[in-house]
Design a protein around this motif. Sequence first.
Motif, PDB file in Angstrom:
ATOM      1  N   PRO A  16       0.835  -1.199   0.000  1.00 19.91           N
ATOM      2  CA  PRO A  16       0.000   0.000   0.000  1.00 19.91           C
ATOM      3  C   PRO A  16       0.874   1.254   0.000  1.00 19.91           C
ATOM      4  N   VAL A  17       0.418   2.255  -0.732  1.00 17.98           N
ATOM      5  CA  VAL A  17       1.085   3.548  -0.749  1.00 17.98           C
ATOM      6  C   VAL A  17       0.037   4.626  -0.529  1.00 17.98           C
ATOM      7  N   ASN A  18       0.474   5.752  -0.086  1.00 18.24           N
ATOM      8  CA  ASN A  18      -0.431   6.850   0.191  1.00 18.24           C
ATOM      9  C   ASN A  18      -0.248   7.909  -0.896  1.00 18.24           C
ATOM     10  N   LEU A  19      -1.266   8.133  -1.698  1.00 20.27           N
ATOM     11  CA  LEU A  19      -1.219   9.128  -2.765  1.00 20.27           C
ATOM     12  C   LEU A  19      -2.253  10.212  -2.494  1.00 20.27           C
ATOM     13  N   SER A  20      -1.935  11.408  -2.885  1.00 17.76           N
ATOM     14  CA  SER A  20      -2.904  12.503  -2.845  1.00 17.76           C
ATOM     15  C   SER A  20      -3.240  12.839  -4.282  1.00 17.76           C
ATOM     16  N   LEU A  21      -4.495  12.618  -4.657  1.00 18.43           N
ATOM     17  CA  LEU A  21      -4.942  12.842  -6.031  1.00 18.43           C
ATOM     18  C   LEU A  21      -6.123  13.799  -6.040  1.00 18.43           C
ATOM     19  N   ASN A  22      -6.278  14.488  -7.147  1.00 17.19           N
ATOM     20  CA  ASN A  22      -7.394  15.402  -7.335  1.00 17.19           C
ATOM     21  C   ASN A  22      -8.705  14.620  -7.225  1.00 17.19           C
ATOM     22  N   GLU A  23      -9.539  15.020  -6.282  1.00 19.25           N
ATOM     23  CA  GLU A  23     -10.781  14.296  -6.000  1.00 19.25           C
ATOM     24  C   GLU A  23     -11.702  14.231  -7.217  1.00 19.25           C
ATOM     25  N   ASP A  24     -11.842  15.337  -7.931  1.00 16.39           N
ATOM     26  CA  ASP A  24     -12.710  15.347  -9.111  1.00 16.39           C
ATOM     27  C   ASP A  24     -12.182  14.391 -10.180  1.00 16.39           C
ATOM     28  N   LEU A  25     -10.872  14.369 -10.344  1.00 19.99           N
ATOM     29  CA  LEU A  25     -10.259  13.482 -11.328  1.00 19.99           C
ATOM     30  C   LEU A  25     -10.474  12.013 -10.947  1.00 19.99           C
ATOM     31  N   VAL A  26     -10.336  11.704  -9.676  1.00 15.96           N
ATOM     32  CA  VAL A  26     -10.572  10.335  -9.209  1.00 15.96           C
ATOM     33  C   VAL A  26     -12.030   9.943  -9.456  1.00 15.96           C
ATOM     34  N   ASP A  27     -12.955  10.834  -9.172  1.00 19.34           N
ATOM     35  CA  ASP A  27     -14.380  10.541  -9.419  1.00 19.34           C
ATOM     36  C   ASP A  27     -14.635  10.277 -10.900  1.00 19.34           C
ATOM     37  N   PHE A  32     -14.921   5.050 -15.264  1.00 16.13           N
ATOM     38  CA  PHE A  32     -14.372   4.175 -16.287  1.00 16.13           C
ATOM     39  C   PHE A  32     -13.833   2.855 -15.737  1.00 16.13           C
ATOM     40  N   THR A  33     -13.525   2.819 -14.436  1.00 16.95           N
ATOM     41  CA  THR A  33     -12.933   1.605 -13.873  1.00 16.95           C
ATOM     42  C   THR A  33     -13.295   1.452 -12.407  1.00 16.95           C
ATOM     43  N   ASP A  34     -13.412   0.204 -11.997  1.00 19.36           N
ATOM     44  CA  ASP A  34     -13.602  -0.087 -10.580  1.00 19.36           C
ATOM     45  C   ASP A  34     -12.253  -0.370  -9.912  1.00 19.36           C
ATOM     46  N   ASN A  35     -11.202  -0.538 -10.724  1.00 16.15           N
ATOM     47  CA  ASN A  35      -9.893  -0.886 -10.189  1.00 16.15           C
ATOM     48  C   ASN A  35      -8.901   0.244 -10.482  1.00 16.15           C
ATOM     49  N   LEU A  36      -9.024   1.305  -9.737  1.00 11.45           N
ATOM     50  CA  LEU A  36      -8.165   2.470  -9.934  1.00 11.45           C
ATOM     51  C   LEU A  36      -6.695   2.127  -9.675  1.00 11.45           C
ATOM     52  N   SER A  37      -6.442   1.258  -8.733  1.00 10.20           N
ATOM     53  CA  SER A  37      -5.065   0.855  -8.444  1.00 10.20           C
ATOM     54  C   SER A  37      -4.400   0.240  -9.663  1.00 10.20           C
ATOM     55  N   ALA A  38      -5.117  -0.617 -10.365  1.00 10.80           N
ATOM     56  CA  ALA A  38      -4.554  -1.265 -11.553  1.00 10.80           C
ATOM     57  C   ALA A  38      -4.271  -0.248 -12.650  1.00 10.80           C
ATOM     58  N   VAL A  39      -5.166   0.728 -12.796  1.00 10.48           N
ATOM     59  CA  VAL A  39      -4.968   1.762 -13.809  1.00 10.48           C
ATOM     60  C   VAL A  39      -3.733   2.602 -13.471  1.00 10.48           C
TER      61      VAL A  39
END
Length: 86
Positions: A16-27, A32-39
């Motif tokens: 596991p890693v801790n990332l800070s990503l733009n919330e709107d972009l993640v939404d 498009f995907t249920d597996n954001l980690s894989a993307v």
Amino acid sequence: MNVIREARSDTARKRPVNLSLNEDLVDQARAFTDNLSAVVEDLLRRYVSERNEALRTRIQEADRLASMWNAFNERNGSFADEHSTL
């Protein structure tokens, strides 16, 4: 410069890693995907591969230029020889 080693495989241990990503972009990505980690892992793998290739290219170019300079120096001598005070 060291070339970063390529990922061993898709079966390498995950952590596991801790990332800070733009919330709107993640939404938007979740639409498009249920597996954001894989993307993200796939994008990161491609990024590392591209950077490694660029580094290899720079190293090869530097080696080629050094060889050309050495060949020139062997044929013509060193520019410094004409100006040496020794």
